[in-house]
Design an enzyme around this catalytic site. Structure first.
Site, PDB file in Angstrom:
ATOM      1  N   GLY D 149      21.863  16.209 -32.536  1.00 13.56           N
ATOM      2  CA  GLY D 149      21.540  17.168 -31.493  1.00 13.56           C
ATOM      3  C   GLY D 149      20.066  17.104 -31.140  1.00 13.56           C
ATOM      4  O   GLY D 149      19.249  16.556 -31.888  1.00 13.56           O
ATOM      5  N   CYS D 150      19.723  17.684 -29.995  1.00 13.01           N
ATOM      6  CA  CYS D 150      18.344  17.593 -29.521  1.00 13.01           C
ATOM      7  C   CYS D 150      17.401  18.432 -30.385  1.00 13.01           C
ATOM      8  O   CYS D 150      16.387  17.932 -30.885  1.00 13.01           O
ATOM      9  CB  CYS D 150      18.261  18.018 -28.059  1.00 13.01           C
ATOM     10  N   TYR D 151      17.730  19.714 -30.596  1.00 16.74           N
ATOM     11  CA  TYR D 151      16.874  20.550 -31.436  1.00 16.74           C
ATOM     12  C   TYR D 151      16.735  19.949 -32.835  1.00 16.74           C
ATOM     13  O   TYR D 151      15.615  19.835 -33.367  1.00 16.74           O
ATOM     14  CB  TYR D 151      17.423  21.972 -31.530  1.00 16.74           C
TER      15      TYR D 151
END
Lengths: 345, 345, 345, 345
Positions: D149-151
């Site tokens: 995921g990005c976070y």
């Protein structure tokens, strides 16, 4: 590898040149000249070049900038290019000037619109107006290119084929243009502050913006008769992107005829895209690319046609077009190192 | 206190009505009607009204919305207003319709441009086109106001005095308009997403946007002869704000003469501001206010004039103008409750 | 009518004062002082005040600015307020300083963080830290208010009741703040240009931003023991709005207990809104208003609570709060002339 | 040429894959699968691919999407990937899943946070968490990559070396994250409309955002002991860009020691850039690139350190990292086809 210097490397057009030149497979950037940042590392001015550019800015008058390079880009404020261009030509280097100094063929017109004396005589006559779609062959043979302005690029590319084919009423042309804020450059001015520009939209510079004589010169050339245009630029709260909405009276309302003319002139052009009737290009569709996208609408009800012409003002409107010219001057593939895929969304 | 209901309270124009009505010293909001949010507290839809609005949305057909109110605002999608207006008038209430249904005086023109049947006969003939600067006296006497569209407001206010005084070439009018995104309303559409609109600029709806017949109807009325206009709307990446850049051929190039006409018509208007030559209003200068700001430029070189007309599309372009009409209809001070100081920056 | 001068009227906080003061029912603005624009009409600097403000800026040292006024607002860069404040007090005028010079009670702390000498002795001791929700009674009695900084306003209002009630672990406070660009003021700097800030997000000023000692001073006062905080400000690409996301270790995870404390301290406050658990205020919900909106979340899993505190940095974070203080000092209704309805969307 | 299909090609991560894959020198895109746009030309959905992509979208279940490809990217909403992954693996194809379904190693944790049953057993155990900087060797050997995921990408890359070296207090980690709007995808939702998001800043999804278990899984693995984190995501009004501001208690305040650890782990990484103390990366410095930029600040006064970690959420946060994984899986140069020069300004 072609060796390249950029004189005026720290403005936005300079930076945009570096963005593309560092990714250009046949180029090595050897020199960066800056009036304000001489002695400073480029990466300290533009930290996004960390681990990509390791050069230090030199004084713009450092002779090595010219000596070490095959091609010199001048990305300077208007009125400063002539001495640099002279030095380059004296050493038989190629020069691409992104400023306005060599764009106008008439010194008188230049001094009227710019309130100063520009280049003249032999120097001026060497300069080719670097719109490759129109002057490709001349660009290939010159050592001095006057890179077009951003607004003129949108307007001339949109109108050139139709005027050349005598399809437009010459006195009918109105150019309503909209530009992103990066066109104002990186100088610290209240009018370019985020809090002023954001959530604002304004017209400016009317009715006598300096791009008018440049547009009229090229359209007159295309039409074979004098063309005068109404031109109103506006500022849009976005960073990159430019649109001209052009109103004119056509001699035909057959869409296929118009389309065929565009197709004939631009069908093979690598950086012009024509849209089917009813679809009008957005500025974002060309973000970061060297494209000029064109769409048009015929309105028999009012007797007018509308042409929508969009570019990225920093790319096709300045630095991308300059590299396109460099490719032509150096005998490289015209599209080399030039982005075609937009950053979206 | 004047009791007011808003039917269609949860769109942006509905919300903008509530913003001003809750601060209006002579108004009490008694009813909020919503098709999508009936039964929901208004503050759950628009939390910025916390501790300010304590009403719950009711079904738009709840008869109490009309029964309890003196004035009913209809802020509905086009084509839905007629039955509500009828019910209001049947009970002798005042109605202000922010939609398009009552704006066009010709049912035939309406059906041509909207592809449906609109109001006709006596009902239609009661409707006054609610541009107070032009129809103030009629507005004062009617129970049914057709509140103008946003684009038409910019265009008509800019051109009305000059056409009335026969100062313009009738066939020469081109309106190049730019709107903020709130004009597209609050409906969830891909084309209105932040990631699509942000850093983009586009033209749309050309050449036959539905505001054309509305503009032409009023300009024809002003000129006393048929006026057709070219009209191109564009979408600007900002929330509130609208500009029309209008090109036309004037019969005079004496700025003072033009200025005098504007002064004559608008010098006493509380919501029109005229700018000195050479200054052109920005959209941000009217942000959140009910002003229409006007500037112009004469260009003898090309034989044209340019008029810059700006409003906040949600305020003078919709809800502010509606409240201005309400004030007139109710015999209140015309400026009451209407913002004049922009939120800046 | 209370007569008011603004010294430093042409920055954004000065302009925001004028926005509200011109609409304040008990105030007349009599003087505008500007260092850079003395002699210039205010409307030429901020054209959105056309037909609203007709004053000309005067030199900031013009004695009439003080002489003619009952209340003087100082909206000057840090370090310049002392001589103006002295002159005002000498003539028994009320002064509200929007700068930092009178905020810190310890001259030593001031000189450590600001690298200069600030006010001392009797002058300094007259100054009341103008956070009305905490120091209302003191504000009412003083002639010299030190108007709080924007970041401190968000942080102190969020934490004050919980610290006062000994509900927090004193060493656990982390304040992660985000500000709109208008907080950087109207000075022309490359870092505030639209093209730099737009589509960017950055942290700055860490770890020793000058608002730290102000926050710590007030929180220490509330807690009755020394409080040190970690504070990181960030720049958000929007014009108005500020949020602090505050992390701390609470002594209870009963939401009702926390809520009751907030309710007890702020339930009657006209400019503080508390949100139910699970709802967190957006900056846009307070745009243009004098509200501070608060929400919180308890997370027993990690042993922490998060408080979300939002204001409009120019209003409750500066000029709105200053007018709230003026209202108190002058014995007016505290909410007079202060906006409560956000401009939305 | 490696043949590639993208299933879920019309969302923003799908589009971002196509942006880079069409410029990748060793890739041919052979299939585009879309749930909503099957049968539609890709260029009609994303007109900026005019003259670049000539494919038509196919139903996501069209077996040819898998059959014709060597590598299949799944860019689908969470919960839908398992059947596609199974089919790919059954035919011995390589799969890179950009969704969350294969990221969590514990089916129980997955079902707790996602409220559904995820993959289990042998299928799940084949999946490698595709953070090349940490799992490079595993990625090279697998056929199934769970793209992070990005976070989590911002947080894990920032903390991994320090946790691995036991330099942090395990219970002290707070991650305050800010994301551009493109992270919300292209689905039409009121909360993603321009008029809602523009000029707004908000926190959301606290305290239990679905990226928490992913972050904790990887940090626990690095630390060799259980790590729990506080995590608050926020929405920034910009399209691309993500920053995590991370607070933690270090065991040392010697900057050189911290720097040396980062240097040791990341000094040779092509897509991680470390900044000197006192300089903190902006999101714009990585716009459109595959970089993760890291800066840090030690504050002995409060006993904490702050780490600033930025990426482009669509590139290193999704599609760029996916291509980086593809390069590794296919034995290509890891950096091939991945942008390193930001689009600036």
């Amino acid at each position: 590898m072609i060796k390249v210097s950029v004189i005026g490397a720290t403005g936005y057009t300079g930076q945009e040149l570096i963005r593309m030149l560092t990714q250009h497979p046949a180029v090595e950037v050897v020199g960066l000249g800056s009036q304000s940042y001489a002695g400073k590392k480029y990466v300290d001015i533009y930290p996004h070049f960390r681990q990509i550019v390791d050069l230090t800015c030199r004084d713009t008058n450092d002779p090595e900038l010219i000596e070490q390079a095959d091609v010199i880009f001048l990305a300077l404020p208007h009125g400063l290019s002539v001495p640099y261009a002279k030095k380059c030509l004296a050493r038989d280097k190629m020069v691409i000037d992104l400023g306005a100094d060599f764009r106008l063929k008439s010194p008188k017109v230049y001094s009227t619109w710019y309130n100063k004396t520009g280049p003249t005589g032999e120097l001026l006559s060497q300069a080719v107006y670097g719109l490759p779609e129109i002057n490709r062959d001349l660009v290939k043979k010159t050592k001095l290119v006057a890179n077009p302005g951003c607004y003129p690029t949108t307007a001339i590319l949109a109108l050139y084929p139709l005027l050349k084919e005598k399809l437009l009423e010459p006195g009918s042309i109105i150019i309503d243009s909209k530009s992103g804020v990066s066109g104002a450059g990186r100088s610290a001015q209240v009018g370019s502050l985020f809090s002023e520009v954001n959530e604002d939209f304004k017209a400016y510079g009317l009715p006598h913006h300096r791009h008018v004589p440049e547009i009229e010169q090229e359209l007159t050339e295309a039409a074979g008769e004098e063309i005068k245009v109404s031109f109103t630029p506006h500022l849009v709260p976005l960073t990159r992107g430019m649109m001209s909405t052009i109103y004119t009276v056509p001699h035909t309302f057959e869409a296929d005829k118009i389309k065929a003319v565009y197709q004939d002139y631009y069908g093979q052009e690598p950086f012009i895209r024509l849209y089917p009737q009813g679809q009008y290009p957005h500025t974002k569709w060309v973000q970061g690319t060297n494209f000029c996208d064109l769409g048009f609408s015929l309105d028999q009800r009012t007797g007018r046609m509308v042409i929508i012409s969009v570019i990225d003002n920093l790319t096709k409107g300045a630095s991308g077009q300059a590299i396109q010219n460099m490719n032509l001057m150096c005998g490289l593939e015209e599209t080399m190192g030039l982005p075609r895929v937009a950053l979206y969304p």
